[in-house]
Design a protein around this motif. Structure first.
Motif, short mmCIF file in Angstrom:
data_model
loop_
_atom_site.label_atom_id
_atom_site.label_comp_id
_atom_site.label_asym_id
_atom_site.label_seq_id
_atom_site.Cartn_x
_atom_site.Cartn_y
_atom_site.Cartn_z
N PHE A 233 53.08 35.93 54.56
CA PHE A 233 52.98 34.29 55.48
C PHE A 233 54.52 34.84 56.78
O PHE A 233 54.33 34.82 57.77
N PHE A 234 55.62 34.97 55.99
CA PHE A 234 56.71 35.30 57.59
C PHE A 234 56.66 36.13 57.79
O PHE A 234 57.04 36.53 59.04
N ALA A 235 55.70 37.57 57.41
CA ALA A 235 54.97 38.88 58.32
C ALA A 235 54.62 38.65 58.76
O ALA A 235 54.40 38.96 60.61
N GLU A 236 53.88 37.21 59.43
CA GLU A 236 52.63 36.59 60.63
C GLU A 236 53.44 35.48 61.36
O GLU A 236 52.53 35.97 62.33
N VAL A 237 54.59 35.09 61.25
CA VAL A 237 54.89 34.37 61.58
C VAL A 237 56.56 34.42 62.60
O VAL A 237 57.07 34.01 63.35
N THR A 238 57.18 35.40 62.56
CA THR A 238 58.08 35.64 62.62
C THR A 238 58.02 36.84 63.58
O THR A 238 57.02 38.06 63.10
N LEU A 239 59.19 37.21 64.90
CA LEU A 239 58.81 38.39 64.91
C LEU A 239 58.91 39.51 64.34
O LEU A 239 57.93 39.99 64.53
N LEU A 240 60.26 39.25 63.69
CA LEU A 240 60.27 40.82 63.06
C LEU A 240 59.96 41.64 62.19
O LEU A 240 59.24 42.80 62.14
N GLY A 241 58.85 40.28 61.54
CA GLY A 241 57.98 40.41 60.67
C GLY A 241 56.85 41.24 61.17
O GLY A 241 55.99 41.84 60.23
N GLN A 242 56.48 40.52 62.18
CA GLN A 242 54.72 40.67 62.74
C GLN A 242 54.64 42.70 63.47
O GLN A 242 55.68 43.05 63.64
N LEU A 243 53.64 42.94 63.70
CA LEU A 243 53.37 44.29 63.55
C LEU A 243 53.32 44.47 65.14
O LEU A 243 52.67 43.99 66.13
N PHE A 244 53.72 45.65 65.85
CA PHE A 244 54.17 46.23 66.77
C PHE A 244 52.68 46.06 67.81
O PHE A 244 52.24 46.62 66.84
N ILE A 245 52.67 45.50 68.75
CA ILE A 245 51.22 45.16 69.15
C ILE A 245 50.88 46.65 69.86
O ILE A 245 49.52 47.02 69.91
N LYS A 246 51.66 47.64 70.27
CA LYS A 246 51.63 48.75 71.11
C LYS A 246 51.62 49.92 69.63
O LYS A 246 50.92 50.80 69.77
N ASP A 247 52.39 49.46 68.95
CA ASP A 247 51.74 49.92 66.99
C ASP A 247 51.74 49.62 66.15
O ASP A 247 52.81 49.78 65.63
N ASP A 248 50.29 49.26 65.57
CA ASP A 248 50.48 48.26 64.56
C ASP A 248 50.38 49.51 63.68
O ASP A 248 50.85 48.60 61.70
N LYS A 249 51.54 50.92 63.37
CA LYS A 249 52.14 51.37 62.60
C LYS A 249 53.67 50.69 61.79
O LYS A 249 53.74 50.96 60.75
N ILE A 250 54.01 49.84 62.89
CA ILE A 250 55.64 49.76 62.67
C ILE A 250 55.59 48.12 63.51
O ILE A 250 54.94 47.97 63.73
N SER A 251 56.78 47.70 62.33
CA SER A 251 56.58 45.83 62.61
C SER A 251 58.22 46.21 64.01
O SER A 251 58.34 47.11 64.45
N VAL A 252 58.07 44.87 64.29
CA VAL A 252 58.83 44.19 65.47
C VAL A 252 60.60 44.44 64.67
O VAL A 252 60.95 45.79 65.97
N GLY A 253 60.76 44.77 63.86
CA GLY A 253 62.30 44.73 63.07
C GLY A 253 62.27 46.05 63.01
O GLY A 253 63.48 46.71 63.85
N LYS A 254 61.56 46.73 62.43
CA LYS A 254 61.79 47.96 62.65
C LYS A 254 61.68 48.85 63.86
O LYS A 254 63.00 49.85 63.90
N LEU A 255 60.85 48.53 64.86
CA LEU A 255 60.61 48.83 66.12
C LEU A 255 62.31 48.58 66.92
O LEU A 255 63.42 49.78 67.24
N VAL A 256 63.19 47.50 66.64
CA VAL A 256 63.98 46.92 67.02
C VAL A 256 65.57 47.64 66.41
O VAL A 256 66.19 48.43 67.53
N ALA A 257 65.71 48.05 65.01
CA ALA A 257 66.04 48.58 64.16
C ALA A 257 66.28 50.23 64.77
O ALA A 257 67.44 50.74 64.85
N SER A 258 65.25 51.28 65.48
CA SER A 258 65.55 52.19 65.41
C SER A 258 65.88 52.19 67.26
O SER A 258 66.20 53.88 67.13
N LYS A 259 65.94 51.51 67.48
CA LYS A 259 66.92 51.54 68.51
C LYS A 259 68.19 51.08 68.77
O LYS A 259 68.91 51.15 70.24
#
Length: 293
Positions: A233-259
């Protein structure tokens, strides 16, 4: 005084009102252009008040980012029909309000309505004049303004109906736009798990427990099942938990952290969101207008 066609034309251009209304106003003002405009504005305000109770569920989202990307604004302004929402006068009004917000210290709806636009006229007075000109109720429904000293803001506008404003810990225009685009499409409830309201979590747990209980499994297994469902549920409703729309192999949280960055906050506004629209029967509406003629 003789009212010339040129005078009527000038008044029409300055007020946007009809030819007969302009001619009548000039006659009543004895040819005094400024007095005619003042009287028409007073009349327009009266017309605007009569329309204030009508449902305004269409409209446009306006977003603006300052040149240094430190400040961002987003505003939701509503009208009654999509036709008016696309008119140049309405579009210019929305953009003018968003632009004025960038350089104004505004915190409440009352302050926003009193805020002067670039021409010196207040938002509310301009709004009322627009109601008189366009013939529809127009409301400034809500707004957000983000300012950061060390980070950056970014935005995304999907058409004119969905807008997103994002604040990042570090300025990154490209990342900010990608995150804003993701938010527009995926509608996260909040940035992280910590921001999910406890009431919402408890309600979800009750639902999951009731569903898991039907399996007939032991209580300790059910608890593990519920914990797993809550994580999902957390992965579905939180920004950081959601899979990034441009790359569904990475979460938004991991994308932001990588930057090497962090999402501080976001605002997502959608035209008509939460407004109960009146269902219209177009054929009946036309017939009602015909009978009234």
């Amino acid at each position: 005084m003789n009212i010339t066609a040129g005078m009527v034309k000038e008044l029409r251009e300055r007020t946007g009102s009809g030819m007969m209304e302009c001619k009548k106003a000039l006659v009543e003002a004895n040819g005094d252009m400024e007095l005619a405009i003042e009287n028409m504005r007073k009349s327009g305000l009266a017309k605007a008040d009569k329309k204030s109770g009508r449902i305004a569920a269409e409209g446009m989202i306006g977003v603006k980012i300052s040149a240094d990307e430190k400040t961002g604004t987003i505003v939701d302004i509503n009208c009654e029909t999509d036709f008016v929402a696309k008119s140049p006068d309405f579009v210019n009004f929305v953009n003018s309000v968003a632009e004025a917000l960038l350089v104004s210290d505004i915190h409440s709806e009352e302050q926003l309505l009193a805020m002067p636009l670039a021409d010196g006229v207040s938002v509310d007075e301009t709004r009322r004049g627009l109601i008189a000109k366009l013939g529809e109720n127009i409301t400034v429904r809500r707004f957000e303004k983000f300012h950061t000293a060390n980070g950056g803001t970014a935005c995304y506008l999907h058409g004119s109906k969905i807008g997103v404003l994002v604040e990042l810990e570090k300025a990154d225009k490209e990342l900010g736009k990608d995150i804003a685009m993701h938010i527009a499409a995926s509608r996260p409830l909040c940035v992280s798990e910590e921001q999910v309201p406890q009431e919402t979590i408890e309600k979800e747990k009750e639902i999951f427990k009731a569903q898991a209980a039907e399996s007939g499994k032991p209580a300790e297994i059910i608890e593990k099942m519920v914990a797993g469902r809550i994580s999902k549920f957390f992965a579905e409703v939180t920004l950081l938990g959601q899979l990034f729309i441009k790359d569904d192999k990475i979460s938004v949280g991991k994308l932001v952290a990588s930057k090497g960055n962090r999402v501080v906050r976001f605002a997502r506004l959608e035209v008509g969101e939460g407004i109960e629209k009146k269902e219209e029967n177009f054929a009946e509406e036309v017939m009602a207008q015909v009978r009234a003629v």
